[in-house]
Design a protein around this motif. Structure first.
Motif: not given
Length: 222
Positions: A199-213
């Motif tokens: 019963a876990g999860g997958v968490y997706i992150f991004e950097c909106g400050s860098c080119p290509g995110r």
């Protein structure tokens, strides 16, 4: 790679789409943890006008892929909510609010972490509803803490959080708990029919400050 989520800009205007795009697509390798080389998952921002012919059916997946990490086809009905941190709450804020939280629990039976903090389940933005301790990654390019983009959880709620997070239309009018579908239809408890670890999860992150995110992810289970 298998499809995880597809979001149109018109359905979620609060989401920060890159210039010239109006479609977010997220895919991942169904061998979530051990067998798939980095990077996984894959985040694609694109223009819907540039999409070519659409297949009549989803392409087949590898027969040996674990079914628990292949989301069942669903139609999304986005609902904006405001959530607040529990794992990620600064210690000094938690210390300040602890007395008020205990008073609220005694008066209403509501626990801050279960009923009033992060929205559980599959969601865009907000605070990750961690199963274990928080695991925010740093951007490999600029070093800043990355932004939470998407959480995909095994359950939309649990035996505590359903009191405030189970949609009213999915409730039994007499008990207030999940309405049981006698036809064996998909449960509101896990409409995507995924399960990560226990019963876990997958968490997706991004950097909106860098080119290509740049994108990273974190996986946990209970």
């Amino acid at each position: 790679m298998v499809p995880v989520v597809q979001i149109h800009r018109g359905d979620v205007p609060q989401l920060d789409f890159p210039a010239g795009t109006d479609l977010l697509q997220v895919l991942w390798c169904p061998f979530i943890v051990d067998s798939c080389p980095e990077p996984t998952p894959r985040v694609i921002w694109r223009s819907s006008g540039a999409v070519g012919p659409v297949l009549d059916a989803a392409p087949p997946t590898v027969a040996t892929a674990p079914k628990d990490s292949i989301p069942a086809p669903c139609v999304l009905h986005p609902e904006p909510v405001t959530d607040y941190p529990s794992w990620d709450m600064p210690d000094e804020v938690g210390d300040t609010l602890s007395v008020r939280m205990e008073e609220l629990k005694a008066r209403t039976g509501l626990w801050y972490s279960y009923h009033l903090a992060e929205a559980p389940g599959i969601k865009l933005g907000g605070y990750p509803s961690w199963t274990q301790e928080s695991g925010w990654p740093d951007c490999p390019t600029c070093g800043r803490t990355m932004d939470h983009l998407l959480t995909v959880k095994s359950w939309e709620y649990d035996g505590m959080s359903y009191r405030t997070w189970l949609p009213l239309e999915d409730r039994d009018s007499e008990t207030g708990e999940e309405r049981r579908d006698a036809t064996g239809g998909r449960s509101a408890h896990s409409p995507a029919q995924v399960m990560f670890g226990d019963a876990g999860g997958v968490y997706i992150f991004e950097c909106g400050s860098c080119p290509g995110r740049p994108v990273d992810h974190h996986w946990d289970c209970s």
